[in-house]
Design a protein around this motif. Sequence first.
Motif, PDB file in Angstrom:
ATOM      1  N   LYS A 143       0.825  -1.196   0.000  1.00 24.03           N
ATOM      2  CA  LYS A 143       0.000   0.000   0.000  1.00 24.03           C
ATOM      3  C   LYS A 143       0.867   1.256   0.000  1.00 24.03           C
ATOM      4  CE  LYS A 143      -3.962   1.915   2.411  1.00 24.03           C
ATOM      5  NZ  LYS A 143      -4.843   1.789   3.554  1.00 24.03           N
ATOM      6  N   LYS A 167       2.319   1.917  -3.498  1.00 25.63           N
ATOM      7  CA  LYS A 167       1.328   2.495  -4.398  1.00 25.63           C
ATOM      8  C   LYS A 167       1.116   3.973  -4.078  1.00 25.63           C
ATOM      9  CE  LYS A 167      -1.205  -1.680  -5.530  1.00 25.63           C
ATOM     10  NZ  LYS A 167      -2.481  -2.376  -5.500  1.00 25.63           N
ATOM     11  N   LEU A 168       1.097   4.293  -2.801  1.00 23.47           N
ATOM     12  CA  LEU A 168       0.918   5.675  -2.384  1.00 23.47           C
ATOM     13  C   LEU A 168       2.084   6.535  -2.859  1.00 23.47           C
ATOM     14  CD1 LEU A 168      -0.853   7.635  -0.746  1.00 23.47           C
ATOM     15  CD2 LEU A 168       0.522   7.054   1.252  1.00 23.47           C
ATOM     16  N   THR A 170       4.005   5.925  -5.401  1.00 20.59           N
ATOM     17  CA  THR A 170       3.899   6.018  -6.858  1.00 20.59           C
ATOM     18  C   THR A 170       2.908   7.096  -7.266  1.00 20.59           C
ATOM     19  OG1 THR A 170       4.396   3.676  -7.080  1.00 20.59           O
ATOM     20  CG2 THR A 170       3.345   4.737  -8.949  1.00 20.59           C
ATOM     21  N   HIS A 171       1.782   7.110  -6.621  1.00 19.63           N
ATOM     22  CA  HIS A 171       0.763   8.102  -6.966  1.00 19.63           C
ATOM     23  C   HIS A 171       1.248   9.515  -6.666  1.00 19.63           C
ATOM     24  CE1 HIS A 171      -2.180   5.204  -8.128  1.00 19.63           C
ATOM     25  NE2 HIS A 171      -2.142   4.588  -6.957  1.00 19.63           N
ATOM     26  N   TRP A 172       1.900   9.691  -5.523  1.00 20.43           N
ATOM     27  CA  TRP A 172       2.402  11.031  -5.186  1.00 20.43           C
ATOM     28  C   TRP A 172       3.508  11.472  -6.136  1.00 20.43           C
ATOM     29  CZ3 TRP A 172      -0.058  14.582  -2.808  1.00 20.43           C
ATOM     30  CH2 TRP A 172      -1.011  14.266  -1.860  1.00 20.43           C
ATOM     31  N   ALA A 211       3.783  10.587  -9.282  1.00 25.40           N
ATOM     32  CA  ALA A 211       3.116  10.943 -10.539  1.00 25.40           C
ATOM     33  C   ALA A 211       2.452  12.312 -10.421  1.00 25.40           C
ATOM     34  CB  ALA A 211       2.091   9.879 -10.905  1.00 25.40           C
ATOM     35  N   ILE A 212       1.825  12.575  -9.293  1.00 26.06           N
ATOM     36  CA  ILE A 212       1.176  13.875  -9.082  1.00 26.06           C
ATOM     37  C   ILE A 212       2.210  14.989  -9.086  1.00 26.06           C
ATOM     38  CG2 ILE A 212      -0.040  15.278  -7.355  1.00 26.06           C
ATOM     39  CD1 ILE A 212      -1.600  12.683  -6.628  1.00 26.06           C
ATOM     40  N   GLU A 259       6.865   7.687 -16.352  1.00 27.06           N
ATOM     41  CA  GLU A 259       6.292   6.385 -16.686  1.00 27.06           C
ATOM     42  C   GLU A 259       7.227   5.256 -16.270  1.00 27.06           C
ATOM     43  OE1 GLU A 259       5.457   6.820 -20.842  1.00 27.06           O
ATOM     44  OE2 GLU A 259       3.601   7.930 -20.475  1.00 27.06           O
ATOM     45  N   ILE A 296       7.051   4.924 -12.494  1.00 23.59           N
ATOM     46  CA  ILE A 296       5.799   4.270 -12.093  1.00 23.59           C
ATOM     47  C   ILE A 296       5.876   2.771 -12.371  1.00 23.59           C
ATOM     48  CG2 ILE A 296       3.346   4.060 -12.661  1.00 23.59           C
ATOM     49  CD1 ILE A 296       3.374   7.149 -13.020  1.00 23.59           C
ATOM     50  N   SER A 328       8.140   1.187  -9.867  1.00 23.10           N
ATOM     51  CA  SER A 328       7.464   1.133  -8.572  1.00 23.10           C
ATOM     52  C   SER A 328       6.433   0.011  -8.538  1.00 23.10           C
ATOM     53  CB  SER A 328       6.800   2.468  -8.273  1.00 23.10           C
ATOM     54  OG  SER A 328       6.057   2.407  -7.100  1.00 23.10           O
ATOM     55  N   GLU A 329       5.715  -0.164  -9.618  1.00 24.07           N
ATOM     56  CA  GLU A 329       4.720  -1.237  -9.681  1.00 24.07           C
ATOM     57  C   GLU A 329       5.390  -2.605  -9.622  1.00 24.07           C
ATOM     58  OE1 GLU A 329       2.548  -0.224 -13.208  1.00 24.07           O
ATOM     59  OE2 GLU A 329       1.261   1.193 -12.133  1.00 24.07           O
TER      60      GLU A 329
END
Length: 90
Positions: A3, A6-7, A9-11, A13-14, A39, A42, A45-46
């Motif tokens: 979790k 993923k958090l 990664t999202h931050w 990208a933002i 990209e 991300i 990270s995935e």
Amino acid sequence: MVKNMKLITHWAAIAILAMLASGCATNTSEMDTIRSLAEQAIAQSERASAQAANAEAKADQAMKAANEAQQCCLENSEKIDRAFERTMAK
């Protein structure tokens, strides 16, 4: 752990999108380079997240097997103790 990855990664990208939107990149080439790097980050990270999930599942399996082995050992010790006590009582 998954979790958190993923958090992050999202931050990330933002943050990259915010940089792009604020005009940090002055031309299309720079924007494409930044987008490509984002990209890649991300995707990396995935992959790390998937590897962490796999490692966690294997660790859970190992813990279960260790607990089962410990339980078996305790049961065997109890059987041996009972047999010894019966032998000594005779």
